[in-house]
Design a protein around this motif. Structure first.
Motif, PDB file in Angstrom:
ATOM      1  N   VAL A 150       0.833  -1.210   0.000  1.00 50.58           N
ATOM      2  CA  VAL A 150       0.000   0.000   0.000  1.00 50.58           C
ATOM      3  C   VAL A 150       0.866   1.258   0.000  1.00 50.58           C
ATOM      4  O   VAL A 150       0.553   2.236  -0.681  1.00 50.58           O
ATOM      5  N   ALA A 151       1.965   1.233   0.748  1.00 52.15           N
ATOM      6  CA  ALA A 151       2.861   2.394   0.759  1.00 52.15           C
ATOM      7  C   ALA A 151       3.415   2.663  -0.636  1.00 52.15           C
ATOM      8  O   ALA A 151       3.500   3.821  -1.078  1.00 52.15           O
ATOM      9  N   SER A 152       3.794   1.604  -1.341  1.00 52.14           N
ATOM     10  CA  SER A 152       4.306   1.750  -2.704  1.00 52.14           C
ATOM     11  C   SER A 152       3.234   2.315  -3.628  1.00 52.14           C
ATOM     12  O   SER A 152       3.487   3.227  -4.420  1.00 52.14           O
ATOM     13  N   TRP A 153       2.031   1.764  -3.517  1.00 47.34           N
ATOM     14  CA  TRP A 153       0.904   2.250  -4.333  1.00 47.34           C
ATOM     15  C   TRP A 153       0.614   3.717  -4.034  1.00 47.34           C
ATOM     16  O   TRP A 153       0.394   4.525  -4.945  1.00 47.34           O
ATOM     17  N   LEU A 154       0.631   4.071  -2.753  1.00 48.30           N
ATOM     18  CA  LEU A 154       0.299   5.429  -2.339  1.00 48.30           C
ATOM     19  C   LEU A 154       1.294   6.440  -2.900  1.00 48.30           C
ATOM     20  O   LEU A 154       0.926   7.568  -3.244  1.00 48.30           O
ATOM     21  N   SER A 155       2.547   6.037  -3.013  1.00 45.50           N
ATOM     22  CA  SER A 155       3.569   6.958  -3.541  1.00 45.50           C
ATOM     23  C   SER A 155       3.239   7.394  -4.962  1.00 45.50           C
ATOM     24  O   SER A 155       3.643   8.483  -5.389  1.00 45.50           O
ATOM     25  N   CYS A 156       2.502   6.566  -5.696  1.00 43.90           N
ATOM     26  CA  CYS A 156       2.106   6.902  -7.069  1.00 43.90           C
ATOM     27  C   CYS A 156       0.711   7.526  -7.121  1.00 43.90           C
ATOM     28  O   CYS A 156       0.403   8.300  -8.042  1.00 43.90           O
ATOM     29  N   ASP A 196       6.243  -1.749  -7.448  1.00 44.31           N
ATOM     30  CA  ASP A 196       6.442  -0.518  -8.204  1.00 44.31           C
ATOM     31  C   ASP A 196       6.120   0.675  -7.321  1.00 44.31           C
ATOM     32  O   ASP A 196       5.156   0.662  -6.554  1.00 44.31           O
ATOM     33  N   ASN A 197       6.929   1.728  -7.425  1.00 48.22           N
ATOM     34  CA  ASN A 197       6.715   2.910  -6.605  1.00 48.22           C
ATOM     35  C   ASN A 197       7.149   4.143  -7.376  1.00 48.22           C
ATOM     36  O   ASN A 197       7.781   4.053  -8.431  1.00 48.22           O
ATOM     37  N   CYS A 198       6.801   5.298  -6.843  1.00 45.72           N
ATOM     38  CA  CYS A 198       7.136   6.569  -7.492  1.00 45.72           C
ATOM     39  C   CYS A 198       7.884   7.457  -6.502  1.00 45.72           C
ATOM     40  O   CYS A 198       7.689   7.369  -5.291  1.00 45.72           O
ATOM     41  N   GLY A 199       8.725   8.329  -7.025  1.00 48.49           N
ATOM     42  CA  GLY A 199       9.455   9.245  -6.166  1.00 48.49           C
ATOM     43  C   GLY A 199      10.820   8.726  -5.776  1.00 48.49           C
ATOM     44  O   GLY A 199      11.207   7.595  -6.091  1.00 48.49           O
ATOM     45  N   ASN A 200      11.569   9.545  -5.051  1.00 49.71           N
ATOM     46  CA  ASN A 200      12.905   9.173  -4.587  1.00 49.71           C
ATOM     47  C   ASN A 200      12.825   8.233  -3.386  1.00 49.71           C
ATOM     48  O   ASN A 200      11.849   8.255  -2.630  1.00 49.71           O
ATOM     49  N   ALA A 207      -7.778   6.447  -3.825  1.00 46.77           N
ATOM     50  CA  ALA A 207      -6.830   7.539  -4.092  1.00 46.77           C
ATOM     51  C   ALA A 207      -7.488   8.890  -3.834  1.00 46.77           C
ATOM     52  O   ALA A 207      -6.866   9.798  -3.257  1.00 46.77           O
ATOM     53  N   ASP A 208      -8.737   9.047  -4.250  1.00 47.49           N
ATOM     54  CA  ASP A 208      -9.464  10.305  -4.017  1.00 47.49           C
ATOM     55  C   ASP A 208      -9.611  10.582  -2.523  1.00 47.49           C
ATOM     56  O   ASP A 208      -9.516  11.742  -2.084  1.00 47.49           O
TER      57      ASP A 208
END
Length: 407
Positions: free
Chosen positions: A19-25, A45-49, A398-399
């Motif tokens: 969930v943390a990885s998903w939340l980053s995106c 999969d994740n987003c950001g540094n 996400a919303d």
């Protein structure tokens, strides 16, 4: 656009990590993920540094205390340098670290388990259980917002730990429905292809006492007395594996374990332990039912993801999560004593702490067999899933997150 720091131990596996990885995106902001130990690898999969604190875990009490102090100091320095508008933390230690370093921006805590039950488990270690409960009461009320994964977890924090209602907010875990549907349509891997010719029920999860697979094996023994054709597939790894295998064999059930019996011919076994599977959905979607025997939960991702595979669910009515997933319009404090018909399957009575569960096992077995033998009932459950599943869509979840962050 806000600067957001996500704080978690690692991204190497697990529900919180997923969930943390998903939340980053999913967040429409500038996100940085701070992990305490990157060495185990990154599974999602994740987003950001990604910032690595390079602090390992330890079972040694003195080392654990030392490492936790290092975490507080390093996270404080990162916040001082990064100056996040908000830090979202996952799991117990990192929630407390988040609060203790809350001098820059806001601190949001993600609570993923039923704390009263967790404290009972910790109580087996004496003073640790007392400290654990004290820390929750002391630190959680100092957060800016507490996000729980279910209404049951929220009520537990409010009633048993005196957390202020104004801090609490429920946001469910997201269901990656498109991804699950795509993976569920894949063929079962060749080495397990013998399952294509068999009727089987399935369980997926960590092999541990809390997941109740020992009860599942005893239920399955009774199912075999009613339907010789049916098989049981157990997916997952965990400390209880050897004990479960031993229980299966002592119950007179022919048991195949893929990492032990690889050189044996796979013929007509009763139970198959197939370990961890990268794509569990191709197995679940081919099953007659997903059977979930947990004794306790926060919010069971495995049950939700099985729903995404459009198979009937048979789940214990444990604290907390299954009722919110399968019967979202009912009272979360309700506990069924008999099979409760829902749109997507049966909610079932929970198991006693003692061994006197024969009546309960028979009730479970009869309900599972009714699904196996009745295609119309199975079809009704598959259709009923469509009424509920959108409550957990990625867009809606996400919303919810973006709304609470922007307020």
């Amino acid at each position: 656009m806000k600067k957001i720091l996500i704080l978690i131990h690692s991204l190497s596996g697990g529900g919180a990590e997923k969930v943390a990885s998903w939340l980053s995106c999913a967040l429409k902001h500038n996100v940085t993920i701070c992990v305490c130990d990157k060495k185990p690898g990154i599974c999602y999969d994740n987003c950001g540094n990604i910032i690595d604190l390079n602090i390992p875990g330890s079972n040694n009490l003195l080392k654990k205390i030392y490492y936790n102090i290092k975490k507080i100091i390093k996270v404080y320095n990162i916040k001082k340098s990064f100056k996040p508008d908000l830090t979202i933390s996952f799991l117990e230690t990192y929630n407390i670290v988040n609060v203790l370093t809350n001098f820059y921006g806001k601190a949001f805590l993600s609570i993923r388990d039923f704390k009263s039950l967790t404290v009972v488990n910790f109580a087996n270690y004496g003073i640790i259980g007392i400290i654990h409960k004290y820390f929750i009461k002391l630190f959680y009320n100092k957060a800016d917002k507490i996000i729980t994964v279910s209404r049951g977890v929220l009520e537990d924090l409010k009633v048993n730990f005196k957390i202020r209602s104004t801090l609490l907010k429920v946001i469910y875990n997201p269901l990656k429905l498109d991804e699950i549907k795509k993976k569920s349509e894949e063929d079962i891997p060749v080495k397990y292809s013998f399952l294509n010719n068999k009727k089987f029920i399935i369980n997926s999860g960590r092999l541990c006492y809390e997941k109740g697979q020992n009860h599942l094996i005893k239920i399955f023994k009774k199912i075999k007395e009613k339907n010789q054709e049916i098989k049981l597939v157990i997916m997952g790894i965990g400390d209880l594996k050897d004990e479960l295998i031993d229980l299966s064999q002592k119950s007179g059930l022919k048991t195949f374990v893929f990492d032990q019996n690889n050189n044996k011919k796979i013929d007509d076994y009763d139970i198959y332990f197939i370990g961890f599977q990268k794509n569990p959905f191709c197995f679940i979607s081919k099953s007659k039912a997903f059977v979930f025997t947990s004794l306790q939960e926060g919010f069971p991702n495995a049950l939700l993801e099985a729903m995404g595979c459009s198979v009937p669910l048979v789940s214990s009515d444990c604290d907390s999560g299954p009722r919110e997933i399968m019967a979202p319009d009912t009272n979360i404090k309700q506990k069924t004593l008999l099979p409760e018909l829902t749109d997507c399957g049966f909610l079932m009575p929970i198991f006693n702490n003692n061994d006197n569960n024969e009546t309960t096992y028979n009730i479970w077995a009869d309900s599972i067999v009714s699904i196996i033998n009745n295609e119309e009932l199975k079809k009704n459950f598959t259709e009923g899933i469509k009424k509920i599943i959108n409550l957990f869509s990625e867009k809606i979840i996400a919303d919810e997150w973006n709304k609470i962050i922007n307020n």
